[in-house]
Design an enzyme around this catalytic site. Structure first.
Site, PDB file in Angstrom:
ATOM      1  N   ILE A 165      48.506 -19.100  17.508  1.00 36.21           N
ATOM      2  CA  ILE A 165      47.552 -19.037  16.400  1.00 36.21           C
ATOM      3  C   ILE A 165      48.286 -18.832  15.082  1.00 36.21           C
ATOM      4  CG2 ILE A 165      45.667 -17.661  15.415  1.00 36.21           C
ATOM      5  CD1 ILE A 165      44.750 -17.185  18.361  1.00 36.21           C
ATOM      6  N   ARG A 245      44.809  -8.317  17.840  1.00 31.82           N
ATOM      7  CA  ARG A 245      44.512  -7.209  18.750  1.00 31.82           C
ATOM      8  C   ARG A 245      44.370  -5.931  17.925  1.00 31.82           C
ATOM      9  NH1 ARG A 245      43.440 -10.769  21.633  1.00 31.82           N
ATOM     10  NH2 ARG A 245      44.225 -11.251  23.729  1.00 31.82           N
ATOM     11  N   ASP A 268      38.449  -8.208  12.810  1.00 31.68           N
ATOM     12  CA  ASP A 268      37.610  -8.731  13.892  1.00 31.68           C
ATOM     13  C   ASP A 268      37.885  -7.978  15.184  1.00 31.68           C
ATOM     14  OD1 ASP A 268      35.678 -10.641  14.929  1.00 31.68           O
ATOM     15  OD2 ASP A 268      37.357 -11.510  16.042  1.00 31.68           O
ATOM     16  N   GLU A 273      38.101  -0.306  20.691  1.00 30.50           N
ATOM     17  CA  GLU A 273      37.134  -1.390  20.587  1.00 30.50           C
ATOM     18  C   GLU A 273      36.084  -1.227  21.686  1.00 30.50           C
ATOM     19  OE1 GLU A 273      38.022  -5.664  19.158  1.00 30.50           O
ATOM     20  OE2 GLU A 273      38.081  -5.745  21.353  1.00 30.50           O
ATOM     21  N   HIS A 292      34.698  -8.787  17.304  1.00 31.00           N
ATOM     22  CA  HIS A 292      35.575  -9.610  18.139  1.00 31.00           C
ATOM     23  C   HIS A 292      34.943 -10.977  18.448  1.00 31.00           C
ATOM     24  CE1 HIS A 292      39.056  -9.188  21.250  1.00 31.00           C
ATOM     25  NE2 HIS A 292      38.958 -10.420  20.782  1.00 31.00           N
ATOM     26  N   GLY A 295      37.308 -15.790  18.405  1.00 28.95           N
ATOM     27  CA  GLY A 295      37.579 -16.779  19.447  1.00 28.95           C
ATOM     28  C   GLY A 295      36.330 -17.555  19.817  1.00 28.95           C
TER      29      GLY A 295
END
Length: 334
Positions: A165, A245, A268, A273, A292, A295
Site C-alpha cells: 500500500i 495498524r 482509521d 481497537e 477501520h 479496506g
C-alpha cells in the site's frame, strides 16, 4: 474441465462473510476449476467430517476467520498443494510449517490495497484542507471563509513503510506533484528513487514532512513507532494519518499532542481497537477517527473473491500466481 479431472478444493472462512466474498457467480466459476468437497465454507477443522474431506483437498481457498493450518491439519491434508487466501494477510492461519511442506501460498492483498490507497489519499487531501475541523466548526456556527493553514499545494508527504500500500500511496502523491519522503529499513536509496521518493530515517522524515502517513506492518519492533518523542519532532500544523495498524501509534501520546492544537490526526485504526467510549481522542476537534473501514467493505468485498478465483485458475493452469507469498515474507507481513 470434466469434474473428475478437477482438483479437489475446499473453502475455509467465516460462513457469515463467505457469501460476500464468493457470491454465486464467483462460486460457480470456482466450481468450474475445482471440485468442491463441501458446499459451504468450513469454519473449523475440529469436527468429525473435516479430516475425512481434508484428505482429498489439493487447493484450499481461505478467508477471514480461517482456522490455523497447524501440523495436525496439514497431516490430515497430505494432498494439499495450494492455499489461496481471499483476503489480505495470511499470518493468522499460515505459518512456516505450510511452506516447509512445499505448499504454494497466495494472498488477495493486492485486491485490498487500492481501496486503502483511495481512502488514504482522500484523508490526506481533506485533512490538508482542514475539512474535518472546519466542518465541526461550521456546525457550531463558525463559518470560515478563508484559512491560512489550509491547502495541499507544496506539502511534503512522508510515507512510513514501502509496503504494498505504501508504494501505491507514494505513486499517487508523486504523480500529483508532491515531494515524497519514505522511511523503511528494508528499502535502499536506489529503490526509493525508482519510486520517485527520497529515502530518509524516520526521525528526519518526521521533522521535514507536513503530512506523515503510516503503512508499516504490525510487528514487535513497530509497536508505538510513532511515540511521544517522534510526535514532538513533527512541525507545527503537521498531519498524522494512520490507515495501517493502530499499534504503530501511542494513542495516549497522540491525544496529548493533538490536545495542544499543534498537530492534527486522521485515524482509521487505533490502539486499542475499538477505542473505549470517552477516550480523549474522540473529543478533539482536530482528530478524525473512522472504524477501520479503509479496506474492502460491502460491495468491494467480492474483489477478494474474484482475485482468489483467478489465482486458483492460474494455479490449475500451471501459470505463475500474482499474489504469491514467500516463506521469508512472513516475518514482515502486516
Amino acid at each position: 474441465m470434466p469434474q473428475a479431472a478437477r482438483p479437489a478444493g475446499m473453502i475455509a472462512m467465516s460462513r457469515s462473510v463467505a457469501p460476500a466474498v464468493l457470491p454465486p457467480d464467483l462460486l460457480f466459476r470456482l466450481g468450474e476449476t475445482v471440485r468442491l468437497v463441501q458446499d459451504e465454507a468450513v469454519e473449523s477443522f475440529d469436527d468429525d467430517v473435516s479430516p475425512v474431506r481434508l484428505a482429498e483437498v489439493e487447493i484450499l481457498v481461505t478467508g477471514w476467520s480461517c482456522p490455523p493450518l497447524t501440523e495436525r491439519v496439514l497431516d490430515a491434508a497430505p494432498r494439499l498443494r495450494a492455499v489461496v487466501h481471499a483476503a489480505g494477510s495470511v499470518k493468522a492461519h499460515v505459518g512456516p510449517e505450510v511452506f516447509a511442506r512445499g505448499i504454494v501460498v497466495s494472498s488477495a492483498a493486492d485486491a485490498n490495497a487500492e481501496p486503502v490507497v483511495d481512502f488514504t489519499v482522500a484523508l490526506v487531501t481533506l485533512a490538508g484542507k482542514r475539512a474535518f475541523g472546519m466542518a465541526r466548526g461550521y456546525a457550531a456556527g463558525r463559518y470560515a471563509e478563508f484559512g491560512q493553514r489550509t491547502g495541499n499545494d507544496g506539502r511534503v508527504i512522508g510515507v512510513v513503510g514501502a509496503s504494498r500500500i505504501g508504494r501505491r500511496v507514494i505513486a499517487r502523491f508523486v504523480a500529483a506533484g508532491h515531494r515524497v519522503l519514505v522511511a523503511d529499513p528494508h528499502l535502499d536509496p536506489v529503490d526509493a528513487a525508482g519510486l520517485g521518493a527520497e529515502l530518509t530515517e524516520l526521525d528526519e522524515l518526521c521533522r521535514r514532512c507536513d503530512v506523515v502517513t503510516l503503512h508499516a506492518p504490525q510487528l514487535p519492533e513497530t509497536r508505538h513507532l510513532i511515540d511521544e518523542r517522534r510526535l514532538a519532532l513533527l512541525p507545527d500544523g503537521a498531519i498524522l494519518v494512520n490507515t495501517a495498524r493502530g499499534s504503530l501509534v501511542d494513542s495516549e501520546a497522540l491525544a496529548r499532542a493533538c490536545a495542544t492544537g499543534r498537530i492534527d490526526a486522521c485515524l482509521d485504526v487505533t490502539d486499542p481497537e475499538p477505542l473505549p467510549a470517552g477516550h480523549p481522542l474522540f473529543a478533539l476537534p482536530n482528530v478524525w477517527i473512522t472504524p477501520h473501514l479503509a479496506g474492502v467493505q460491502g460491495s468491494e468485498v467480492r474483489r477478494l473473491g474474484a482475485y482468489a478465483v483467478a489465482e486458483v485458475e492460474r494455479f490449475v493452469a500451471g501459470e505463475p500466481l500474482l499474489g504469491a507469498v514467500r516463506a521469508e515474507q512472513l516475518a514482515l507481513l502486516a
